[in-house]
Design an enzyme around this catalytic site. Structure first.
Site, PDB file in Angstrom:
ATOM      1  CB  SER A 149      -0.874  -0.027   1.267  1.00  0.00           C
ATOM      2  OG  SER A 149      -2.029   0.738   1.102  1.00  0.00           O
ATOM      3  CE1 TYR A 161      -4.120  14.730   3.076  1.00  0.00           C
ATOM      4  CE2 TYR A 161      -4.075  12.536   2.108  1.00  0.00           C
ATOM      5  CZ  TYR A 161      -3.709  13.409   3.117  1.00  0.00           C
ATOM      6  OH  TYR A 161      -2.935  12.971   4.157  1.00  0.00           O
TER       7      TYR A 161
END
Ligand SMILES: Cc1cc2nc3c(=O)[nH]c(=O)nc-3n(C[C@H](O)[C@H](O)[C@H](O)COP(=O)(O)O)c2cc1C
Length: 376
Positions: free
Chosen positions: A23, A183
């Site tokens: 990841s 974000y």
């Protein structure tokens, strides 16, 4: 019977040797010019020789204002591209994994100190900056972001596209768009952070419009034979926020634009989120995206055990599994999983004699892939 975990997975022109993904994990270790450093060479090099099908390079900022903090790595200069090319070169020379990169813009959550320095907002006096965002809704405890008009949004889109071109030129195998964790792009999606009243706000279609436009522009700049995916926060974990049903709709729209997979992460819009964290807690969200949108999914989040990872694939919840913390805790997770599941993982030839079957010097019992490499 062969396992799903160690079976190959093909997307466009790329075939991963297995379904295990490292990841993306920010290392907060770029130099003053936001270039990858020796830390990245060691960190990604070590993971690339440890057998996963795919190693994702951390969230990489597409412009200075898009950094989470001052130590992020970026991809808006030639020198940053060269530093990443050095890391990729090492991974290619010694490793077996495909290497992908995640492109990101931190939006209203930008300009923070590193986690081990407290994650507080850093103002201009500390070398920071005023964050930019699509809306004026600040993240809790952070300044009100500077809202971008259409020209400003076009500029950010152009930064995503320019970074895509650099990533393609360096030779990354796969590209992932970071549209999660509160974000820049996620802030458009969530009704809790998108306060726009133009075509980029309002209903679901309006809130998805800008992230979809950015994806389409990047897809057009990314080579057709290389896969491209999106990481989303499948839910905000907040009443009135972005929900799994919205993620299904987003995944459907991404599919029409040529997206190859969606990684189902979650959260990040507000510290008020009420997370229900436990083993594989986001796997059901990956399943919804796979089943309801017909989009290949990547599951992530507290997947730590080989049988647990195998189960997520075998149950049809996901096509790929990503491990973050579990992989830095045990960088040889893939080797250990292969042993547990009686499978073979790639070993760098330099390390082949550490395979358990080699302990008594019996070369013939070496895992086939490692043996093949050893014989070369
Ligand atoms: C140190 C650290 C850095 C991370 N950086 C990123 C990142 O750059 N991009 C991203 O999408 N997720 C990032 N994450 C989230 C992980 O990719 C992963 O989704 C999360 O840790 C849950 O998976 P895990 O339980 O296997 O660690 C980060 C997590 C950690 C622990």
């Amino acid at each position: 019977m062969p396992t799903r975990l160690f079976s190959p997975y093909a997307m466009r022109g790329l075939t991963l040797a297995n379904r295990i993904v490292v990841s993306p994990m920010a290392q907060y270790s770029g130099n003053a010019a936001n270039e990858a450093t020796d830390w990245h060479l060691m960190h990604y090099g070590n993971l690339a020789v440890s057998g996963p099908g795919l190693v994702m390079i951390e969230a990489t900022a597409v412009e200075p204002r898009g950094r989470v903090g001052q130590h992020d790595i970026g991809l808006w200069t030639d020198a940053q591209a060269a530093a990443l090319a050095r890391v990729l070169g090492f991974c290619r020379q010694y490793g077996q994994a495909a290497i992908g990169i995640q492109l990101a813009h931190a939006g209203r959550k930008a300009s923070t100190a590193r986690p081990w320095e407290g994650l507080a907002y850093q103002g201009e006096a500390e070398g920071g900056w005023v964050p930019v965002s699509g809306s004026d809704a600040p993240y809790a405890g952070r300044p009100v972001p500077r809202v971008l008009d259409h020209a400003g949004l076009d500029e950010v889109k152009a930064c995503f596209v320019a970074a895509t071109r650099r990533a393609a030129a360096i030779g990354f195998d796969l590209l992932e768009v970071h549209a999660a964790h509160g974000y820049f792009l996620h802030a458009f999606l969530s009704p809790l952070s998108n306060t726009r009243n133009d075509a980029y706000g309002g209903d679901l279609a309006g809130r998805m419009r800008y992230p979809l436009e950015v994806f389409a522009a990047m897809r057009a700049a990314w080579p057709a034979e290389r896969p491209m995916g999106v990481r989303i926060s499948a839910t905000d974990w907040l009443e009135g926020g972005w929900m799994v049903e919205d993620s299904v709709a987003f995944a459907r729209a991404l599919k029409d634009l040529g997206c190859d997979y969606v990684c189902a992460s979650s959260g990040g819009t507000s510290p008020d989120q009420v997370l229900d964290v436990g083993p594989g807690y986001q796997v059901p969200m990956a399943r919804r995206i796979r089943e309801d949108a017909g989009m290949p999914s990547m599951a992530v989040g507290l997947i730590t055990e080989p049988m647990q990872a195998e189960g997520a694939l075998r149950d049809g919840a996901a096509d790929l599994v990503a491990l973050g913390r579990g992989m830095t805790y045990d960088p040889r997770w893939v080797w250990h999983a292969a042993e547990a599941l009686r499978e073979a993982a790639a070993f760098a030839p330099q390390y082949a004699r550490s395979h358990p079957s080699m302990r008594f010097g019996d070369f013939t019992k070496l895992a086939p892939e490692a043996a093949a490499r050893q014989r070369r």
